[in-house]
Design a protein around this motif. Structure first.
Motif, short mmCIF file in Angstrom:
data_model
loop_
_atom_site.label_atom_id
_atom_site.label_comp_id
_atom_site.label_asym_id
_atom_site.label_seq_id
_atom_site.Cartn_x
_atom_site.Cartn_y
_atom_site.Cartn_z
N LYS A 9 0.85 -1.19 0.00
CA LYS A 9 0.00 0.00 0.00
C LYS A 9 0.88 1.24 0.00
CE LYS A 9 -4.05 -2.14 0.56
NZ LYS A 9 -4.75 -2.11 1.85
N LYS A 10 0.82 1.98 -1.10
CA LYS A 10 1.57 3.24 -1.24
C LYS A 10 3.06 3.07 -0.88
CE LYS A 10 -2.45 6.17 -0.33
NZ LYS A 10 -2.63 6.54 -1.74
N MET A 11 3.62 1.93 -1.27
CA MET A 11 5.02 1.65 -0.95
C MET A 11 5.95 2.59 -1.71
SD MET A 11 7.12 -1.98 -1.12
CE MET A 11 7.18 -2.11 -2.92
N CYS A 12 6.93 3.13 -0.99
CA CYS A 12 7.92 4.02 -1.59
C CYS A 12 9.30 3.47 -1.23
CB CYS A 12 7.76 5.44 -1.05
SG CYS A 12 8.98 6.62 -1.68
N LEU A 20 13.14 6.46 -4.96
CA LEU A 20 13.44 6.00 -6.31
C LEU A 20 12.17 5.64 -7.04
CD1 LEU A 20 15.59 5.17 -8.41
CD2 LEU A 20 15.63 2.91 -7.36
N ILE A 21 11.28 4.91 -6.34
CA ILE A 21 9.99 4.52 -6.92
C ILE A 21 8.91 4.77 -5.87
CG2 ILE A 21 8.69 2.66 -8.03
CD1 ILE A 21 11.44 1.23 -8.41
N LYS A 22 7.82 5.41 -6.30
CA LYS A 22 6.78 5.83 -5.36
C LYS A 22 5.45 5.12 -5.63
CE LYS A 22 8.67 10.56 -5.15
NZ LYS A 22 8.36 12.00 -5.42
N ASN A 23 4.64 5.09 -4.56
CA ASN A 23 3.24 4.66 -4.65
C ASN A 23 3.07 3.30 -5.35
OD1 ASN A 23 2.37 6.97 -3.33
ND2 ASN A 23 2.09 8.11 -5.23
N VAL A 24 3.85 2.32 -4.90
CA VAL A 24 3.78 0.99 -5.50
C VAL A 24 2.62 0.22 -4.87
CG1 VAL A 24 5.00 -1.17 -5.92
CG2 VAL A 24 6.27 1.01 -5.84
N GLU A 25 1.70 -0.23 -5.71
CA GLU A 25 0.53 -0.98 -5.25
C GLU A 25 0.55 -2.35 -5.92
OE1 GLU A 25 -2.13 0.21 -3.27
OE2 GLU A 25 -1.25 2.20 -2.93
N ILE A 26 0.78 -3.39 -5.13
CA ILE A 26 0.84 -4.77 -5.64
C ILE A 26 -0.17 -5.62 -4.88
CG2 ILE A 26 2.28 -6.83 -5.94
CD1 ILE A 26 4.74 -5.00 -5.86
N THR A 27 -0.88 -6.47 -5.59
CA THR A 27 -1.78 -7.44 -4.95
C THR A 27 -1.53 -8.80 -5.59
OG1 THR A 27 -3.53 -6.85 -6.53
CG2 THR A 27 -3.61 -5.81 -4.36
N LEU A 28 -1.21 -9.79 -4.74
CA LEU A 28 -0.96 -11.15 -5.22
C LEU A 28 -1.77 -12.14 -4.39
CD1 LEU A 28 2.93 -11.33 -5.65
CD2 LEU A 28 1.23 -11.16 -7.47
N SER A 29 -2.39 -13.08 -5.06
CA SER A 29 -3.05 -14.17 -4.37
C SER A 29 -2.01 -15.22 -4.00
CB SER A 29 -4.14 -14.79 -5.26
OG SER A 29 -5.14 -13.84 -5.56
N GLY A 217 11.53 4.67 -14.26
CA GLY A 217 11.21 5.99 -13.76
C GLY A 217 10.64 5.97 -12.35
N GLU A 218 10.04 7.07 -11.97
CA GLU A 218 9.63 7.30 -10.58
C GLU A 218 8.38 6.52 -10.18
OE1 GLU A 218 9.20 11.23 -7.69
OE2 GLU A 218 9.31 11.45 -9.87
N TYR A 219 7.57 6.14 -11.17
CA TYR A 219 6.33 5.43 -10.88
C TYR A 219 6.26 4.14 -11.71
CZ TYR A 219 4.94 9.77 -8.63
OH TYR A 219 4.91 10.88 -7.81
N ILE A 220 5.44 3.21 -11.27
CA ILE A 220 5.27 1.95 -11.98
C ILE A 220 4.68 2.23 -13.37
CG2 ILE A 220 4.08 -0.27 -12.01
CD1 ILE A 220 6.32 0.01 -9.92
N GLU A 221 5.32 1.69 -14.40
CA GLU A 221 4.84 1.90 -15.76
C GLU A 221 3.57 1.10 -16.05
OE1 GLU A 221 6.02 3.58 -18.75
OE2 GLU A 221 6.90 4.82 -17.19
N LYS A 222 3.55 -0.15 -15.58
CA LYS A 222 2.40 -1.01 -15.85
C LYS A 222 2.43 -2.20 -14.90
CE LYS A 222 -0.19 -2.12 -20.04
NZ LYS A 222 -0.13 -2.19 -21.51
N TYR A 223 1.26 -2.67 -14.50
CA TYR A 223 1.14 -3.84 -13.64
C TYR A 223 -0.08 -4.64 -14.10
CZ TYR A 223 0.23 -6.69 -9.46
OH TYR A 223 0.01 -7.74 -8.61
N GLY A 224 0.15 -5.91 -14.43
CA GLY A 224 -0.97 -6.71 -14.91
C GLY A 224 -0.53 -8.10 -15.32
N THR A 225 -1.37 -8.78 -16.04
CA THR A 225 -1.06 -10.12 -16.53
C THR A 225 -0.09 -10.02 -17.71
OG1 THR A 225 -2.87 -10.14 -18.13
CG2 THR A 225 -3.38 -10.90 -15.88
N PRO A 226 0.60 -11.12 -18.05
CA PRO A 226 1.48 -11.07 -19.23
C PRO A 226 0.75 -10.62 -20.49
CG PRO A 226 1.93 -13.04 -17.95
CD PRO A 226 0.72 -12.40 -17.33
#
Length: 263
Positions: A9-12, A20-29, A217-226
């Motif tokens: 949640k909002k990992m920096c 270096l990288i801001k607002n990282v939001e990851i969800t994994l089952s 860059g500073e933010y995640i470019e993309k997050y999703g399935t292959p």
């Protein structure tokens, strides 16, 4: 609402209070495989070290189930998470089997004596990772590729729920890259193991991953399935690549498929 096993949640992340990288939001089952991709210097290792607790977060929170990861310590965390980074570990006067066996430390008593059950786990994991033939060799005298497999075996010996891997296919030729990743896939199926790793080989990431995180860059470019991530134009932009590199990548994929089908 789905209950995720691993969440940020909002990992920096960064160094010396410099993000270096801001607002990282990851969800994994539970049991999903996440691969981090992106050009050199994009922050993949920094991200993994921050998730593993080796670097202090500059902001936000990482959750493992309902637990805040930073609040988990010692053997409690070691029973949940194992970590394999690219630094070459030194193991003075230890055989490969000795190194693998150290993965049992979260389960041993005060003196670190392995039980019969611990010994059985060590044997099973060494067989799984195909290193029985180097069991008695000095760890410091084997090849880098062999060391990579020994360290994976050590991590699996912890019987973790989640494993963090930084460039796990470094030093491996293509056949061993595929073998290494097939071991992870087998552990995913058998043990419901969750995996977070960085990979340079895009096609391998595409084949093995459930989710892809793209860094640049500073933010995640993309997050999703292959399927959502691996669009030619997006990958071209992410890596600043030209048609010649794309052609080499296509040839590499053809070779990967040939090797995979022949095994």
């Amino acid at each position: 609402m789905e209950q995720y096993y691993f969440t940020t949640k909002k990992m920096c992340v960064g160094y010396d209070d410099r993000p270096l990288i801001k607002n990282v939001e990851i969800t994994l089952s539970k049991g999903e495989i996440l691969s981090l991709i992106g050009p050199n210097g994009a922050g993949k290792s920094t991200m993994l070290k921050s998730i593993a607790g080796q670097l202090q977060l500059l902001g936000g929170t990482v959750y493992l189930g309902e637990n805040v990861l930073s609040e988990m310590k010692g053997k409690e965390l070691a029973k949940k998470m194992s970590v394999v980074f690219t630094q070459k570990a030194r193991a003075e006067m230890k055989t490969c089997r000795d190194v693998v066996a150290t993965g049992r430390y979260p389960y041993t008593g005060w003196f670190g004596v392995l039980s019969d059950e611990d010994q059985k786990v060590v044997e099973e994991v060494m067989a799984l990772t195909h290193i029985m033939d180097i069991s008695g060799q000095d760890y410091n005298k084997i090849s880098d590729g062999q060391k990579q497999r020994v360290m994976l075996a050590r991590a699996i010996c912890q019987e973790p729920e989640i494993i963090i891997l930084d460039e796990p296919t470094s030093y491996l030729d293509i056949r061993y890259k595929l073998e290494f990743l097939s071991i992870l896939k087998e552990m995913q199926v058998q043990k419901n193991l969750t995996v977070i790793m960085s990979l340079h080989e895009l096609e391998l990431a595409k084949i093995i991953s459930d989710k892809i995180l793209c860094l640049k860059g500073e933010y995640i470019e993309k997050y999703g399935t292959p399927e959502e991530v691996f669009e030619t134009e997006f990958i071209r932009k992410l890596y600043d690549i030209d048609d010649e590199i794309l052609l080499k990548d296509a040839k590499f994929l053809t070779y990967v498929r040939q090797i995979s089908s022949s095994d």
